[in-house]
Design a protein around this motif. Structure first.
Motif, PDB file in Angstrom:
ATOM      1  N   ASN A  86     -16.715  14.654  -5.211  1.00 44.01           N
ATOM      2  CA  ASN A  86     -16.659  14.845  -3.752  1.00 44.01           C
ATOM      3  C   ASN A  86     -15.466  14.082  -3.196  1.00 44.01           C
ATOM      4  N   PRO A  87     -14.253  14.610  -3.351  1.00 45.70           N
ATOM      5  CA  PRO A  87     -13.073  13.850  -2.939  1.00 45.70           C
ATOM      6  C   PRO A  87     -13.034  13.505  -1.449  1.00 45.70           C
ATOM      7  N   ILE A  88     -13.851  14.165  -0.639  1.00 46.92           N
ATOM      8  CA  ILE A  88     -13.922  13.813   0.781  1.00 46.92           C
ATOM      9  C   ILE A  88     -14.329  12.350   0.957  1.00 46.92           C
ATOM     10  N   LEU A  89     -14.925  11.776  -0.080  1.00 45.69           N
ATOM     11  CA  LEU A  89     -15.374  10.382  -0.034  1.00 45.69           C
ATOM     12  C   LEU A  89     -14.223   9.379  -0.126  1.00 45.69           C
ATOM     13  N   ILE A  90     -13.066   9.819  -0.579  1.00 42.02           N
ATOM     14  CA  ILE A  90     -11.948   8.897  -0.799  1.00 42.02           C
ATOM     15  C   ILE A  90     -11.287   8.543   0.534  1.00 42.02           C
ATOM     16  N   GLN A  91     -11.149   7.245   0.760  1.00 46.07           N
ATOM     17  CA  GLN A  91     -10.455   6.760   1.967  1.00 46.07           C
ATOM     18  C   GLN A  91      -9.029   7.278   1.956  1.00 46.07           C
ATOM     19  N   ARG A  92      -8.469   7.478   3.102  1.00 43.73           N
ATOM     20  CA  ARG A  92      -7.147   8.070   3.210  1.00 43.73           C
ATOM     21  C   ARG A  92      -6.400   7.506   4.411  1.00 43.73           C
ATOM     22  N   PRO A  93      -5.099   7.660   4.406  1.00 41.90           N
ATOM     23  CA  PRO A  93      -4.213   8.121   3.341  1.00 41.90           C
ATOM     24  C   PRO A  93      -3.938   6.999   2.335  1.00 41.90           C
ATOM     25  N   ILE A  94      -3.719   7.388   1.104  1.00 45.49           N
ATOM     26  CA  ILE A  94      -3.326   6.426   0.073  1.00 45.49           C
ATOM     27  C   ILE A  94      -1.873   6.713  -0.260  1.00 45.49           C
ATOM     28  N   LEU A  95      -1.063   5.680  -0.144  1.00 49.47           N
ATOM     29  CA  LEU A  95       0.379   5.806  -0.347  1.00 49.47           C
ATOM     30  C   LEU A  95       0.786   4.942  -1.529  1.00 49.47           C
ATOM     31  N   THR A  96       1.542   5.551  -2.441  1.00 53.07           N
ATOM     32  CA  THR A  96       2.088   4.817  -3.583  1.00 53.07           C
ATOM     33  C   THR A  96       3.601   4.940  -3.546  1.00 53.07           C
ATOM     34  N   THR A  97       4.271   3.804  -3.486  1.00 54.81           N
ATOM     35  CA  THR A  97       5.732   3.798  -3.450  1.00 54.81           C
ATOM     36  C   THR A  97       6.290   3.986  -4.852  1.00 54.81           C
ATOM     37  N   ASP A  98       7.585   4.193  -4.933  1.00 53.93           N
ATOM     38  CA  ASP A  98       8.223   4.438  -6.225  1.00 53.93           C
ATOM     39  C   ASP A  98       8.097   3.262  -7.176  1.00 53.93           C
ATOM     40  N   ASP A  99       7.929   2.052  -6.645  1.00 57.54           N
ATOM     41  CA  ASP A  99       7.775   0.883  -7.518  1.00 57.54           C
ATOM     42  C   ASP A  99       6.310   0.645  -7.925  1.00 57.54           C
ATOM     43  N   GLY A 100       5.418   1.556  -7.499  1.00 57.79           N
ATOM     44  CA  GLY A 100       4.006   1.446  -7.881  1.00 57.79           C
ATOM     45  C   GLY A 100       3.134   0.724  -6.875  1.00 57.79           C
ATOM     46  N   THR A 101       3.743   0.158  -5.838  1.00 59.82           N
ATOM     47  CA  THR A 101       2.949  -0.487  -4.797  1.00 59.82           C
ATOM     48  C   THR A 101       2.071   0.572  -4.140  1.00 59.82           C
ATOM     49  N   THR A 102       0.791   0.270  -3.996  1.00 59.20           N
ATOM     50  CA  THR A 102      -0.165   1.230  -3.446  1.00 59.20           C
ATOM     51  C   THR A 102      -0.946   0.562  -2.332  1.00 59.20           C
ATOM     52  N   ALA A 103      -1.199   1.330  -1.276  1.00 57.21           N
ATOM     53  CA  ALA A 103      -1.982   0.816  -0.148  1.00 57.21           C
ATOM     54  C   ALA A 103      -2.689   1.973   0.540  1.00 57.21           C
ATOM     55  N   ILE A 104      -3.780   1.631   1.189  1.00 53.83           N
ATOM     56  CA  ILE A 104      -4.430   2.568   2.088  1.00 53.83           C
ATOM     57  C   ILE A 104      -3.726   2.377   3.420  1.00 53.83           C
ATOM     58  N   ALA A 105      -2.960   3.377   3.794  1.00 53.54           N
ATOM     59  CA  ALA A 105      -2.028   3.246   4.926  1.00 53.54           C
ATOM     60  C   ALA A 105      -2.624   3.809   6.207  1.00 53.54           C
ATOM     61  N   ARG A 106      -3.663   3.172   6.696  1.00 53.25           N
ATOM     62  CA  ARG A 106      -4.361   3.650   7.889  1.00 53.25           C
ATOM     63  C   ARG A 106      -3.822   3.054   9.188  1.00 53.25           C
ATOM     64  N   ASP A 107      -2.905   2.110   9.090  1.00 51.66           N
ATOM     65  CA  ASP A 107      -2.409   1.474  10.311  1.00 51.66           C
ATOM     66  C   ASP A 107      -0.884   1.348  10.243  1.00 51.66           C
ATOM     67  N   PRO A 108      -0.242   1.266  11.396  1.00 50.83           N
ATOM     68  CA  PRO A 108       1.225   1.194  11.425  1.00 50.83           C
ATOM     69  C   PRO A 108       1.784  -0.016  10.675  1.00 50.83           C
ATOM     70  N   GLU A 109       1.081  -1.130  10.696  1.00 52.24           N
ATOM     71  CA  GLU A 109       1.577  -2.337  10.007  1.00 52.24           C
ATOM     72  C   GLU A 109       1.691  -2.108   8.505  1.00 52.24           C
ATOM     73  N   THR A 110       0.689  -1.469   7.925  1.00 50.78           N
ATOM     74  CA  THR A 110       0.723  -1.199   6.486  1.00 50.78           C
ATOM     75  C   THR A 110       1.854  -0.239   6.160  1.00 50.78           C
ATOM     76  N   LEU A 111       2.016   0.782   6.967  1.00 47.19           N
ATOM     77  CA  LEU A 111       3.113   1.736   6.747  1.00 47.19           C
ATOM     78  C   LEU A 111       4.455   1.040   6.830  1.00 47.19           C
ATOM     79  N   THR A 112       4.632   0.198   7.833  1.00 47.08           N
ATOM     80  CA  THR A 112       5.891  -0.522   7.997  1.00 47.08           C
ATOM     81  C   THR A 112       6.161  -1.409   6.782  1.00 47.08           C
ATOM     82  N   ARG A 113       5.127  -2.098   6.322  1.00 48.78           N
ATOM     83  CA  ARG A 113       5.289  -2.975   5.141  1.00 48.78           C
ATOM     84  C   ARG A 113       5.724  -2.157   3.927  1.00 48.78           C
ATOM     85  N   LEU A 114       5.120  -0.996   3.724  1.00 53.05           N
ATOM     86  CA  LEU A 114       5.478  -0.168   2.566  1.00 53.05           C
ATOM     87  C   LEU A 114       6.875   0.412   2.691  1.00 53.05           C
ATOM     88  N   LEU A 115       7.268   0.736   3.898  1.00 56.48           N
ATOM     89  CA  LEU A 115       8.596   1.339   4.102  1.00 56.48           C
ATOM     90  C   LEU A 115       9.724   0.328   4.040  1.00 56.48           C
TER      91      LEU A 115
END
Length: 117
Positions: A86-115
């Protein structure tokens, strides 16, 4: 960079808009249409340094059977199987950068940190 999204999710749309605005090249995985395997989920959980129950959307109706499932190593595979089934159960969005860093990017701060990494 890869992002797991549900296009109906406002947080996912905001995340992809931020990636577009930043001019980042990324791959979209619509994980409801292309569910991750148990191995892929394990890899994401390892990179997130989380257990499966930490990324389950417990408000989904498909989560009802999980409410009584222990959150312990003996039941880890059961939690992962529930998300694969039931993949609907998976929290989203999950972002993985090219260096393998992964985060659940639900807020602007997390997105900014990854970018900015």
């Amino acid at each position: 960079m890869e992002i797991w999204i549900n296009p109906a999710c406002s947080k996912c749309r905001a995340a992809t808009a931020a990636l577009d605005e930043a001019g980042v090249t990324y791959t979209v995985r619509r994980y409801l249409d292309d569910p991750p395997t148990a191995e892929e989920l394990e890899a994401v959980l390892t990179r997130l340094n989380l257990d499966p129950w930490h990324i389950v959307r417990m408000n989904e109706s498909a989560a009802a059977p999980l409410k009584s499932l222990p959150k312990d190593p003996a039941h880890r595979a059961d939690w992962i199987e529930a998300m694969v089934t039931n993949p609907i159960l998976i929290q989203r969005p999950i972002l993985t950068t090219d260096d393998g860093t992964t985060a659940i990017a639900r807020d602007p701060e997390t997105l900014t940190r990854l970018l900015t990494n």
